[in-house]
Design an enzyme around this catalytic site. Structure first.
Site, PDB file in Angstrom:
ATOM      1  N   LYS A  67       1.694   5.656  -1.000  1.00 33.78           N
ATOM      2  CA  LYS A  67       0.952   4.704  -1.828  1.00 33.78           C
ATOM      3  C   LYS A  67      -0.547   4.985  -1.729  1.00 33.78           C
ATOM      4  O   LYS A  67      -1.129   4.926  -0.650  1.00 33.78           O
ATOM      5  CB  LYS A  67       1.277   3.283  -1.366  1.00 33.78           C
ATOM      6  CG  LYS A  67       0.755   2.166  -2.247  1.00 33.78           C
ATOM      7  CD  LYS A  67       1.345   0.846  -1.762  1.00 33.78           C
ATOM      8  CE  LYS A  67       0.909  -0.323  -2.627  1.00 33.78           C
ATOM      9  NZ  LYS A  67       1.596  -1.573  -2.222  1.00 33.78           N
ATOM     10  N   GLU A 102       9.958  -1.084  -4.455  1.00 36.03           N
ATOM     11  CA  GLU A 102       9.084  -0.815  -3.315  1.00 36.03           C
ATOM     12  C   GLU A 102       9.655  -1.439  -2.036  1.00 36.03           C
ATOM     13  O   GLU A 102      10.113  -2.576  -2.037  1.00 36.03           O
ATOM     14  CB  GLU A 102       7.694  -1.401  -3.593  1.00 36.03           C
ATOM     15  CG  GLU A 102       6.694  -1.152  -2.481  1.00 36.03           C
ATOM     16  CD  GLU A 102       5.349  -1.815  -2.737  1.00 36.03           C
ATOM     17  OE1 GLU A 102       4.369  -1.405  -2.100  1.00 36.03           O
ATOM     18  OE2 GLU A 102       5.280  -2.746  -3.577  1.00 36.03           O
ATOM     19  N   CYS A 157       3.483   0.692  -6.681  1.00 38.87           N
ATOM     20  CA  CYS A 157       3.001  -0.677  -6.853  1.00 38.87           C
ATOM     21  C   CYS A 157       1.553  -0.786  -7.315  1.00 38.87           C
ATOM     22  O   CYS A 157       1.243  -0.554  -8.473  1.00 38.87           O
ATOM     23  CB  CYS A 157       3.227  -1.464  -5.564  1.00 38.87           C
ATOM     24  SG  CYS A 157       3.108  -3.267  -5.810  1.00 38.87           S
TER      25      CYS A 157
END
Length: 384
Positions: free
Chosen positions: A196, A119, A233
């Site tokens: 994300k 990430e 994540c």
């Protein structure tokens, strides 16, 4: 909390357990034993020169009569930042480009078809600081920024799909920042991007100071080597996030991350493995390495004293399969490349055994969730 001095769970087990016990413990922790890949000697020599760990494992499926094996080699890259966080922005980006180029060249020697970086790989994970400059200067265009152009060259030169998670600046929509993964085809063309979906607000994870939840849904990318998705994540903590990528057809879901030992290390070996089992797909969990020190102290409203580092990023990247097997993790303390040979036929084979999609009762949950999000919803609680 253990930092760099503790190398890996696997090393600890191998050091202290007799072989029969070790085999049983690994069976429970990792599922069936995986065959180590016979990677080229020159790849190990190059990894040694460049000072990063190299491991390789194979996931195998049963032989079928009508379908040939669908073999794909994936590469997971974990690394620390090579320069201090207070070095000039351009120098940091260039140093990271050089580092990744060296690792990708070894991945190419190992026959990797799809590679994924960690990430926000082009920068320190500075979102703990809540400072805007210089950290927002690392943001780039997902379509034609310098990092995307760099990755396009890597992809075309090595016939390799590249998944490049960056801090994106969207100049077409008011220069808004996003936590984004760019997917580049092995032809060198930008296949697309994903953002994300879930943004943490816990401890030093002050990310919503910079960007908000993604707005692109759960895209799945059809590559020459299989259908892939990227669950960035914090999204790994949300089972429905994994589910939607799977429903959209993902066979491999990458989880590029930046997470620290004090918060999540006990969760790390479980979540991506559980997602692989629940969704009949392969999952690839990737974490960065090391401690990143920032010029100014910061706090996060959690009662802790002001500090200048986020905590220890513990690496430990691994691949998990739908049959519950998984690779050992990479080191907690070193840069590394994990190569995994996958037979995508395993996804359907496990699906046929467990039938989680068939027995999922999605229509029931869709109906109940649609009611649960209404402002006048009352939970179904039965009382005497």
């Amino acid at each position: 909390m253990a930092g760099a001095e503790w190398k890996s769970l696997e090393e600890c087990l191998e050091k202290h357990l007799p072989l029969p016990d070790l085999q049983e413990v690994k069976r429970v922790l990792y599922g069936k034993e995986l065959r180590k890949l016979d990677l080229p000697r020159e790849a190990f020599e190059a990894a040694s020169r460049e000072d990063f760990e190299l491991q390789g494992y194979a996931f195998e499926a049963a032989e079928e009569q009508l379908r040939r094996p669908r073999i794909v080699h994936v590469g997971l890259v974990q690394n620390r930042i090579p320069l201090p966080a207070n070095a000039p922005v351009a120098e940091q980006v260039s140093a990271l480009h050089r580092r990744i180029k060296a690792i990708v060249e070894v991945a190419a020697m190992c026959g990797v078809n799809i590679i994924c970086f960690q990430e926000a790989w082009t920068m320190p994970f500075a979102f703990c600081t809540r400072e805007k400059l210089p950290w927002t200067e690392f943001a780039e265009s997902a379509e034609d920024g310098p990092t995307t152009r760099f990755c396009q060259k890597l992809a075309k030169n090595h016939d390799m799909v590249v998944v490049s998670p960056i801090l994106e600046r969207d100049s077409e929509h008011g220069d808004v920042l996003w936590n984004t993964a760019v997917v580049i085809s092995n032809s060198g063309a930008v296949l697309g991007k994903t953002r994300k979906n879930h943004i943490p607000r816990v401890g030093d994870f002050n990310e919503s100071t910079y960007y908000m939840e993604g707005n692109l849904g759960h895209p799945v990318f059809q590559t020459q080597f299989g259908r892939i998705a990227v669950n960035i994540c914090y999204g790994r903590h949300h089972p429905l996030n994994w589910l939607m990528y799977s429903i959209n057809g993902a066979e491999i879901i990458f989880n590029p991350s930046a997470t620290i030992g004090a918060l999540s290390e006990s969760l790390w070996p479980i979540e991506a493995r559980n997602a692989a089992i629940a969704n009949h797909c392969f999952t690839c969990a990737i974490n960065r390495v090391g401690t990143e020190h920032f010029p100014n102290e910061f706090t996060s409203g959690d009662g802790k004293k002001a500090h200048q580092d986020f905590g220890y990023f513990y690496g430990s990247s691994y691949v998990a399969a739908p049959d519950s097997s998984r690779t050992p993790g990479l080191s907690r303390s070193r840069d590394g490349l994990l190569v995994a040979k996958l037979d995508l036929n395993l996804c359907q084979q496990v699906n046929d055994v467990w039938n989680f999609k068939m027995t999922g009762r999605y229509e029931m949950y869709a109906r109940e969730l649609a009611e649960a999000v209404k402002s006048n919803y009352s939970p179904t609680i039965v009382k005497e």
